[in-house]
Design an enzyme around this catalytic site. Structure first.
Site, PDB file in Angstrom:
ATOM      1  N   ARG A  73      -2.839   7.783   3.654  1.00  0.00           N
ATOM      2  CA  ARG A  73      -3.611   6.632   4.125  1.00  0.00           C
ATOM      3  C   ARG A  73      -2.711   5.832   5.065  1.00  0.00           C
ATOM      4  O   ARG A  73      -1.664   5.319   4.643  1.00  0.00           O
ATOM      5  CB  ARG A  73      -4.063   5.786   2.939  1.00  0.00           C
ATOM      6  CG  ARG A  73      -4.922   4.583   3.285  1.00  0.00           C
ATOM      7  CD  ARG A  73      -5.359   3.868   2.014  1.00  0.00           C
ATOM      8  NE  ARG A  73      -6.190   2.713   2.313  1.00  0.00           N
ATOM      9  CZ  ARG A  73      -5.736   1.485   2.549  1.00  0.00           C
ATOM     10  NH1 ARG A  73      -4.423   1.253   2.515  1.00  0.00           N
ATOM     11  NH2 ARG A  73      -6.572   0.498   2.828  1.00  0.00           N
ATOM     12  N   LYS A  88       4.690  -0.324   4.620  1.00  0.00           N
ATOM     13  CA  LYS A  88       4.965  -1.058   3.392  1.00  0.00           C
ATOM     14  C   LYS A  88       6.348  -1.725   3.426  1.00  0.00           C
ATOM     15  O   LYS A  88       7.263  -1.292   4.131  1.00  0.00           O
ATOM     16  CB  LYS A  88       4.867  -0.126   2.180  1.00  0.00           C
ATOM     17  CG  LYS A  88       3.450   0.385   1.895  1.00  0.00           C
ATOM     18  CD  LYS A  88       2.575  -0.692   1.277  1.00  0.00           C
ATOM     19  CE  LYS A  88       1.133  -0.239   1.057  1.00  0.00           C
ATOM     20  NZ  LYS A  88       0.988   0.717  -0.040  1.00  0.00           N
TER      21      LYS A  88
END
Length: 282
Positions: free
Chosen positions: A260, A226
Site C-alpha cells: 500500500r 512512515k
C-alpha cells in the site's frame, strides 16, 4: 512456482501468486500525515484516481478519515460525505476499489455501492462490522493490527514480544471471522507498521515477517513514507520516496503480496525490475 493464492473480492478474484500487487493510497481528507488536503476536493481526488490508473495501480484504496497519530475522529456522516462521490467514480474505473474505514455504517454504505474491499485498521472490531461482512458474502477484507485509536495508539506501544503479540491478535481476528462464517480466501492481514509501535518494534516486525506468514493468509503491508523510514534515513516525510520504495521491495522479498503506497509509479517500476531479476528461469 508457489501454489496459486487468490484474494476474493466483490468483483475481482485477485491472483497474488504471479506478482505482488500495488495498492494506491487516495486520501480524501484534509489532515492525513503525508498528503492531507491534496485530494480533499472530490474532483481532484477523482483526477488522482485516474492518474494512478495510468501508473498501473492494481487497487485503489480510498480513505476519508485520517489515521495519523493524534488525528481527531470524524462522524460517519462526515466520512461518507467526503467519500461517496469519489467512491462512485472510482467504481467505474475497472479496477478493484478498497475503502479504508473502521465504521460499520460507512462499510455498509460502501458495500451497498459495490465496493470490492474493506480495509480496516481496527480489524472489524466496531459493533456489527463482523456480522455485516459475514452477511455480504464476497467482499474482500484486510485486517490490521492496532492498539487503541489514532488519538491514543502511540501511548500503547508496550509489548513483551511485539511479533508474537501481533501474530496472536491477527490469529484471534481470523478465528472470530471464521466463527462468523467468513471464508479465509476473502482475507488479507496487515501488521500495522506505525500503528501503536515504535521504530524499533516496526523493524523487528519486518525482520520477522515470516512468523506472520505462518498464519496462512497473504500480507498487505504499508510502509510508505512512515516515520520509521524517517528515523532510519533522517529524511522528512516529503523526502522518503527512495526509502519507501526500498521498504516495499524488502517486504515483498520477505513474502508480502500487496504493498500500500503513495508513490505508485516508482513502486510499480521498482517491482517490475525486482520481478525480472528474481523470477526463476524455465
Amino acid at each position: 512456482m508457489s501454489a496459486r493464492q487468490i484474494w476474493k473480492t466483490t468483483r475481482f478474484d485477485l491472483d497474488l501468486s504471479e506478482r505482488p500487487l500495488v495498492m494506491g493510497i487516495v486520501n480524501v481528507t484534509p489532515d492525513s500525515f503525508s498528503d492531507g488536503g491534496l485530494h480533499d476536493d472530490p474532483a481532484r481526488a477523482i483526477d488522482f484516481c485516474e492518474r494512478l490508473l495510468g501508473e498501473d495501480v492494481d487497487i485503489l484504496d480510498l480513505g476519508a478519515e485520517s489515521t495519523r497519530p493524534g488525528a481527531p475522529k470524524v462522524s460517519a456522516d462526515e466520512e461518507w460525505h467526503r467519500l461517496e462521490p469519489v467512491l462512485r467514480a472510482a467504481l467505474s474505473l475497472g479496477v478493484p476499489v478498497s475503502v479504508d474505514t473502521s465504521k460499520t455504517e460507512v462499510m455498509r454504505r460502501a458495500l451497498d455501492l459495490g465496493v470490492d474491499i474493506i480495509n480496516d485498521v481496527m480489524a472489524l472490531r466496531d459493533e456489527g462490522a463482523e456480522a455485516l461482512l459475514a452477511g455480504h458474502g464476497s467482499a474482500g477484507i484486510c485486517l490490521m493490527h492496532m492498539r487503541g485509536d489514532p488519538t491514543t495508539m502511540q501511548q500503547q506501544a508496550l509489548y513483551t514480544d511485539v511479533v508474537a503479540e501481533v501474530r496472536d491478535f491477527l490469529q484471534q481476528r481470523l478465528d472470530s471471522l471464521a466463527a462468523h462464517g467468513v471464508a479465509f480466501d476473502r482475507i488479507t492481514l496487515d501488521p500495522g507498521y506505525g500503528f501503536a509501535k515504535t521504530a524499533e518494534q516496526n523493524i523487528a516486525l519486518q525482520q520477522r515477517q515470516a512468523e506472520l506468514l505462518s498464519l496462512g493468509r497473504p500480507l498487505l503491508v504499508g510502509w510508505s513514507r512512515k516515520s520509521t523510514l524517517g528515523a532510519i534515513t533522517g529524511r522528512a516525510v516529503d523526502e522518503r520516496l527512495s526509502a519507501s520504495v526500498a521498504a516495499a521491495l524488502a517486504t515483498v522479498a520477505q513474502g508480502a503480496r500487496v504493498v500500500r503506497v503513495h508513490d505508485v509509479a516508482a513502486t510499480v517500476d521498482a517491482l517490475k525490475v525486482w520481478q525480472a531479476f528474481v523470477r526463476p528461469t524455465a
